[in-house]
Design an enzyme around this catalytic site. Structure first.
Site, mmCIF file in Angstrom:
data_model
loop_
_atom_site.group_PDB
_atom_site.id
_atom_site.type_symbol
_atom_site.label_atom_id
_atom_site.label_comp_id
_atom_site.label_asym_id
_atom_site.label_seq_id
_atom_site.Cartn_x
_atom_site.Cartn_y
_atom_site.Cartn_z
ATOM 1 N N PHE A 127 85.371 -9.889 -22.097
ATOM 2 C CA PHE A 127 85.792 -8.597 -22.578
ATOM 3 C C PHE A 127 85.610 -7.488 -21.394
ATOM 4 O O PHE A 127 84.457 -7.436 -20.853
ATOM 5 C CB PHE A 127 84.626 -7.950 -23.724
ATOM 6 C CG PHE A 127 84.964 -6.769 -24.431
ATOM 7 C CD1 PHE A 127 85.837 -6.467 -25.480
ATOM 8 C CD2 PHE A 127 84.344 -5.499 -24.006
ATOM 9 C CE1 PHE A 127 86.246 -5.567 -26.047
ATOM 10 C CE2 PHE A 127 84.440 -4.238 -24.416
ATOM 11 C CZ PHE A 127 85.499 -4.328 -25.701
ATOM 12 N N ASP A 214 82.291 -7.733 -13.448
ATOM 13 C CA ASP A 214 81.918 -6.866 -14.625
ATOM 14 C C ASP A 214 80.663 -6.775 -14.858
ATOM 15 O O ASP A 214 80.233 -7.645 -15.742
ATOM 16 C CB ASP A 214 83.062 -6.878 -15.908
ATOM 17 C CG ASP A 214 82.896 -5.933 -16.848
ATOM 18 O OD1 ASP A 214 81.985 -5.331 -16.900
ATOM 19 O OD2 ASP A 214 83.760 -6.039 -17.981
ATOM 20 N N LYS A 243 77.725 1.656 -19.257
ATOM 21 C CA LYS A 243 76.718 1.531 -20.350
ATOM 22 C C LYS A 243 75.464 1.931 -19.858
ATOM 23 O O LYS A 243 75.265 3.209 -20.202
ATOM 24 C CB LYS A 243 76.810 0.118 -21.036
ATOM 25 C CG LYS A 243 77.959 -0.298 -21.798
ATOM 26 C CD LYS A 243 77.598 -1.454 -22.705
ATOM 27 C CE LYS A 243 78.520 -1.666 -23.574
ATOM 28 N NZ LYS A 243 79.658 -2.516 -23.270
HETATM 29 C C1 LIG Z 1 81.099 -2.548 -23.289
HETATM 30 C C2 LIG Z 1 81.892 -3.148 -21.958
HETATM 31 C C3 LIG Z 1 83.204 -2.913 -21.658
HETATM 32 C C4 LIG Z 1 83.663 -1.539 -21.964
HETATM 33 O O1 LIG Z 1 82.901 -0.390 -21.979
HETATM 34 P P1 LIG Z 1 83.369 1.077 -22.434
HETATM 35 O O2 LIG Z 1 82.522 1.914 -22.007
HETATM 36 O O3 LIG Z 1 83.154 0.765 -23.976
HETATM 37 O O4 LIG Z 1 84.687 1.300 -22.145
HETATM 38 C C5 LIG Z 1 83.856 -3.595 -20.555
HETATM 39 N N1 LIG Z 1 83.168 -4.531 -19.892
HETATM 40 C C6 LIG Z 1 81.843 -5.145 -20.768
HETATM 41 C C7 LIG Z 1 81.417 -6.462 -20.130
HETATM 42 C C8 LIG Z 1 81.353 -4.617 -21.583
HETATM 43 O O5 LIG Z 1 80.448 -4.889 -22.286
#
Ligand SMILES: *Cc1c(COP(=O)(O)O)cnc(C)c1O
Length: 390
Positions: A127, A214, A243
């Site tokens: 994700f 990520d 986040k």
């Molecule tokens: C939440 C998340 C995203 C997306 O972040 P947003 O601030 O909602 O755009 C991308 N990568 C990972 C691993 C995430 O947990």
């Protein structure tokens, strides 16, 4: 709620105040927050140092523009680079945007190295966000397919599978980067084998690819290290985070080192809001608090406490398939999809949790949770799981 687009199925609760690991709804009822707004309010709600930083900054200056120098942005960049072992940062406003910058960086890096159609390797169950580019890197067909055609130029391989990456390296000569999560978050709190990240590192070194991590969810202390890769003693070329960085103030960051840090040049990427005074003031307070309050060690200690408590309480409970955790990133995978709405049941008992695909309970409590609160969380989750049996 009728004037809102129906992108979220919301629970019938509205919070109006928070303090530490607790939230209070508009009836004055208290809830224990074991989700932190999905690993955002890691320092808890209304953290005094963050609140002070935001109010003081708001009193002086909220926003100018990246057309001018922004001293708190420069200071935050230095602090983050120091923590991460990186050279430069691009600031945005979310995780998806941080990944967009990484994707663009990889493409430019490829073109600079005479690769005509630079490809990026991503994984199954990944994700990376909801914008079109980040969504193209994301795996879940349910959230992808309504928006096709998406961005081309991604190769997808199974997660935690170095042999698949080796195979791909043999077959394709237009790959320029690998983008992976150090632990799958939305994918179900999947922790790869030890050596997975260092294995990717070696392959990237050999192939001349960028290793891009990520850390939107795993970063900012969640796993007990500031970034999850730091537990494997390797350095990626690019790291994205968001986040927990602003404890609720929207901010995303794309960090890079070496040649990767020089790929995006003047005018090649931008953001109106990215790295403004207010967001950077909040993020600096977050970093300072993590350091001065010894929160990384505390996350490791709490993580152990919670893992031990769940292991003991759920021993022999056959609807539990696995308990997985790293620091305060906790997943309890059930043997089969739940038949009850565990999130609603937990809410009724005053606990906020998340469940991934009806099968994995995800807990991301704030770092400031007390031992007592952590054990209460274990208690409630344990009884919810045991009641599932029926
Ligand atoms: C939440 C998340 C995203 C997306 O972040 P947003 O601030 O909602 O755009 C991308 N990568 C990972 C691993 C995430 O947990």
């Amino acid at each position: 709620m009728t004037a809102l687009m129906q992108t979220y199925a919301r629970l019938p609760v509205a919070f109006e105040r928070g303090e530490g690991a607790c939230l209070y709804d508009n009836q004055g009822r208290a809830y224990l927050d074991a989700l932190s707004g999905i690993s955002v309010c890691n320092l808890g709600h209304a953290h005094p140092a963050v609140t002070r930083a935001i109010s003081e900054q708001a009193n002086r200056l909220v926003h100018t523009s990246n057309l001018y120098r922004i001293p708190p942005q420069e200071a935050l960049a230095e602090e983050l680079c120091g923590l991460a072992g990186m050279d430069r940062v691009f600031f945005s406003n979310s995780g998806a945007e941080a990944n967009e910058a990484a994707i663009k960086l990889a493409r430019v890096y490829g073109h600079n190295n005479q690769v005509k159609m630079p490809g990026i390797v991503v994984t199954e169950e990944a994700f990376h966000g909801r914008t079109s580019g980040a969504l193209s890197a994301t795996a879940n067909p349910a959230i992808r397919s309504p928006f096709e055609p998406l961005l081309q130029g991604f190769y997808r391989i199974p997660y935690n599978d170095l042999a698949a990456l080796e195979n791909l390296a043999d077959q394709q000569d237009d790959i320029v980067a690998v983008l992976v999560e150090p632990i799958l978050g939305e994918g179900g709190i999947i922790i790869p084998d030890e050596g997975y990240l260092s294995g990717i590192r070696s392959i990237c070194d050999r192939q001349g690819w960028l290793m891009m991590l990520d850390e939107v969810q795993t970063g900012n202390g969640r796993t007990g290290h500031f970034f999850a890769y730091q537990s494997e003693g390797i350095l990626p070329d690019v790291v994205t985070t968001a986040k927990g960085l602003g404890n609720g103030m929207p901010i995303g960051a794309t960090l890079a080192r070496g040649k990767a840090a020089e790929a995006l040049s003047s005018g090649s990427h931008g953001s109106t809001f990215g790295g403004n005074f207010l967001a950077c003031a909040a993020a600096r307070a977050v970093i300072r608090s993590i350091q001065t309050e010894g929160l990384l060690a505390r996350v490791r200690e709490l993580g152990q406490l919670v893992q031990n408590a769940f292991t003991e309480r759920l021993k022999g409970v056959n609807q539990v398939k696995a308990i997985r955790s790293r620091g305060l990133m906790i997943g309890i995978e059930l043997a089969r999809p739940t038949t009850t709405d565990l999130v609603a049941a937990a809410l009724q008992r005053g606990l906020l949790i998340n469940v991934i695909r009806n099968q994995t309970i995800r807990l991301l409590p704030p770092f400031v949770i007390s031992n007592e609160q952590a054990l209460k969380m274990v208690d409630v989750v344990t009884s919810l799981i045991k009641e599932e049996k029926a």
